[in-house]
Design a protein around this motif. Structure first.
Motif, short mmCIF file in Angstrom:
data_model
loop_
_atom_site.label_atom_id
_atom_site.label_comp_id
_atom_site.label_asym_id
_atom_site.label_seq_id
_atom_site.Cartn_x
_atom_site.Cartn_y
_atom_site.Cartn_z
N LEU A 123 52.41 65.26 35.61
CA LEU A 123 51.67 64.43 34.67
C LEU A 123 52.02 62.96 34.86
CD1 LEU A 123 49.75 64.41 32.22
CD2 LEU A 123 51.76 64.62 30.76
N ALA A 124 53.32 62.66 35.02
CA ALA A 124 53.75 61.28 35.22
C ALA A 124 53.21 60.72 36.53
CB ALA A 124 55.28 61.21 35.19
N ALA A 125 53.19 61.55 37.58
CA ALA A 125 52.65 61.10 38.87
C ALA A 125 51.17 60.80 38.77
CB ALA A 125 52.91 62.16 39.94
N ARG A 126 50.46 61.61 38.03
CA ARG A 126 49.03 61.39 37.81
C ARG A 126 48.79 60.04 37.13
NH1 ARG A 126 45.00 63.91 33.54
NH2 ARG A 126 43.18 64.38 34.82
N GLU A 127 49.59 59.75 36.12
CA GLU A 127 49.44 58.48 35.42
C GLU A 127 49.77 57.30 36.33
OE1 GLU A 127 52.14 56.16 32.29
OE2 GLU A 127 51.30 58.01 31.45
N ARG A 128 50.87 57.39 37.07
CA ARG A 128 51.26 56.30 37.96
C ARG A 128 50.18 56.01 38.99
NH1 ARG A 128 56.17 59.07 38.18
NH2 ARG A 128 55.67 59.83 40.28
N GLY A 129 49.70 57.07 39.63
CA GLY A 129 48.70 56.89 40.68
C GLY A 129 47.39 56.37 40.14
N SER A 130 46.96 56.88 38.99
CA SER A 130 45.69 56.45 38.42
C SER A 130 45.75 54.99 37.99
CB SER A 130 45.32 57.34 37.24
OG SER A 130 45.18 58.69 37.64
N ALA A 131 46.86 54.60 37.36
CA ALA A 131 47.01 53.20 36.95
C ALA A 131 47.09 52.29 38.17
CB ALA A 131 48.26 53.05 36.08
N ALA A 132 47.77 52.73 39.21
CA ALA A 132 47.88 51.92 40.42
C ALA A 132 46.52 51.71 41.08
CB ALA A 132 48.85 52.57 41.40
N SER A 133 45.70 52.75 41.09
CA SER A 133 44.37 52.62 41.70
C SER A 133 43.49 51.69 40.89
CB SER A 133 43.72 53.99 41.87
OG SER A 133 43.56 54.64 40.63
N LEU A 134 43.55 51.80 39.56
CA LEU A 134 42.76 50.89 38.73
C LEU A 134 43.21 49.44 38.94
CD1 LEU A 134 42.15 52.33 35.13
CD2 LEU A 134 40.48 51.75 36.90
N ARG A 135 44.51 49.25 38.99
CA ARG A 135 45.04 47.89 39.16
C ARG A 135 44.58 47.30 40.50
NH1 ARG A 135 49.65 49.21 37.88
NH2 ARG A 135 49.59 48.62 35.69
N ARG A 136 44.59 48.13 41.55
CA ARG A 136 44.14 47.65 42.86
C ARG A 136 42.66 47.31 42.84
NH1 ARG A 136 41.33 50.55 46.17
NH2 ARG A 136 42.11 52.56 45.40
N ILE A 137 41.84 48.21 42.29
CA ILE A 137 40.40 48.00 42.29
C ILE A 137 40.01 46.77 41.47
CG2 ILE A 137 38.19 48.98 41.54
CD1 ILE A 137 39.44 51.77 42.12
N LEU A 138 40.64 46.62 40.31
CA LEU A 138 40.30 45.51 39.43
C LEU A 138 40.79 44.17 39.96
CD1 LEU A 138 41.02 47.16 35.96
CD2 LEU A 138 38.77 46.65 36.95
N GLY A 139 41.90 44.21 40.69
CA GLY A 139 42.47 42.96 41.17
C GLY A 139 43.28 42.28 40.09
N PRO A 140 44.14 41.34 40.47
CA PRO A 140 45.06 40.74 39.50
C PRO A 140 44.36 40.00 38.36
CG PRO A 140 45.15 39.61 41.63
CD PRO A 140 44.37 40.86 41.84
N GLU A 141 43.22 39.39 38.66
CA GLU A 141 42.56 38.60 37.62
C GLU A 141 42.07 39.48 36.48
OE1 GLU A 141 38.89 35.39 37.04
OE2 GLU A 141 39.59 35.93 39.05
N LEU A 142 41.35 40.56 36.80
CA LEU A 142 40.86 41.46 35.75
C LEU A 142 41.97 42.34 35.19
CD1 LEU A 142 37.36 42.64 37.05
CD2 LEU A 142 37.84 41.21 35.06
N ALA A 143 42.85 42.85 36.06
CA ALA A 143 43.91 43.75 35.60
C ALA A 143 44.86 43.05 34.64
CB ALA A 143 44.68 44.31 36.79
N GLY A 144 45.03 41.74 34.78
CA GLY A 144 45.92 41.00 33.91
C GLY A 144 45.21 40.19 32.84
N SER A 145 43.94 40.48 32.63
CA SER A 145 43.14 39.65 31.72
C SER A 145 43.33 40.05 30.26
CB SER A 145 41.66 39.78 32.08
OG SER A 145 41.19 41.09 31.81
N PRO A 146 43.14 39.11 29.34
CA PRO A 146 43.14 39.44 27.90
C PRO A 146 42.08 40.48 27.56
CG PRO A 146 43.29 37.06 28.21
CD PRO A 146 42.99 37.65 29.56
#
Length: 275
Positions: free
Chosen positions: A86-109
């Motif tokens: 379960l923890a691996a699923r969360e880590r991988g899914s969050a990492a993929s979203l962060r990559r796809i969104l890029g730093p500007e959107l992933a870190g946005s308000p």
């Protein structure tokens, strides 16, 4: 509110699909020792249910053919604890979203706000009759905004899925039959070629199609009849109705805000194919 439930499904589903399509989740699960995609899929998605037998996972997931779950559960948990998957699923899914969104959107308000509002909706609905949703409600909500958005979107996906199963049961549509209806709804013909069922024995698929023809849902040409289209629409309408409860926790202004902040995030993920 059913209109909101449908719109939220459209916005949140692509965020959830990174779990199944993007590389990071597969890599995290493989690094634990899961030998195949499906070992990791069943071990991580079913993990919130605890170490239940394959029959329970089969019932909760609903649309897998007989024996498919048992090829992976409980063997996938014998050397890798469910919690680790379960923890691996969360880590991988969050990492993929962060990559796809890029730093500007992933870190946005906007993303932070989307995560917070989605979390309020996802933790507000009753759990009665919602097996998969209830399981995820026992899992701590992540603090990291990207992980929190993915986790809460997935909670809402499982909540909707539990309701969809109830709608299918009410319409007397079994798991394999549901895939046929989905294939036809997507314009896939013959529906037996759909990727979720094409590997099943031909005798099994023939029996399913014959049953749908006998009920007047599918015609002799293998397409929907008018009755079949009506059955499919009733299922979708009821699914939307049953999916509405979480969004009642947010006032209209916040629902409008949630849709507005999600739209650019989802657009970016859709453009990437959730990969």
């Amino acid at each position: 509110m059913t209109r909101i439930a449908r719109r939220m499904h459209e916005l949140l589903e692509p965020l959830c699909l990174v779990t199944f399509f993007a590389d990071e989740c597969h890599q995290e699960l493989a690094a634990l020792g899961h030998r195949t995609y499906w070992d990791g899929y069943f071990a991580s998605r079913a993990a919130p249910l605890g170490r239940v037998p394959a029959q329970v996972v089969h019932a909760a997931f609903y649309n897998f053919a007989d024996g498919e779950v048992a090829r992976h559960i409980p063997s996938a948990w014998e050397t890798i604890p469910p919690e680790a998957s379960l923890a691996a699923r969360e880590r991988g899914s969050a990492a993929s979203l962060r990559r796809i969104l890029g730093p500007e959107l992933a870190g946005s308000p906007g993303l932070v706000r989307a995560a917070d509002l989605t979390a309020r909706a996802a933790t507000s609905a009753p759990t009665e009759g919602r097996v998969m949703y209830a399981g995820l409600r026992t899992v701590p909500v992540p603090q990291d905004p990207v992980a929190r958005l993915w986790h809460c979107a997935t909670m809402l996906r499982e909540h909707r899925g539990d309701g969809h199963i109830a709608a299918l049961l009410g319409a007397r549509i079994g798991g394999t039959e549901a895939h046929v209806l989905s294939a036809l709804d997507q314009g896939i013909h013959p529906p037996e070629s759909f990727g979720r069922i094409h590997h099943l024995p031909k005798e099994r698929l023939a029996a399913v199609m014959n049953g749908l023809r006998e009920r007047g849902i599918v015609g002799t040409d293998g397409h929907f009849t008018d009755t079949g289209r009506a059955v499919k629409q009733r299922i979708e309408d009821l699914t939307d109705e049953l999916a509405a409860a979480p969004y009642e926790a947010l006032p209209p202004a916040e629902l409008d805000e949630l849709i507005a902040v999600l739209e650019p995030l989802t657009a970016k993920v859709v453009a990437a194919g959730s990969r």
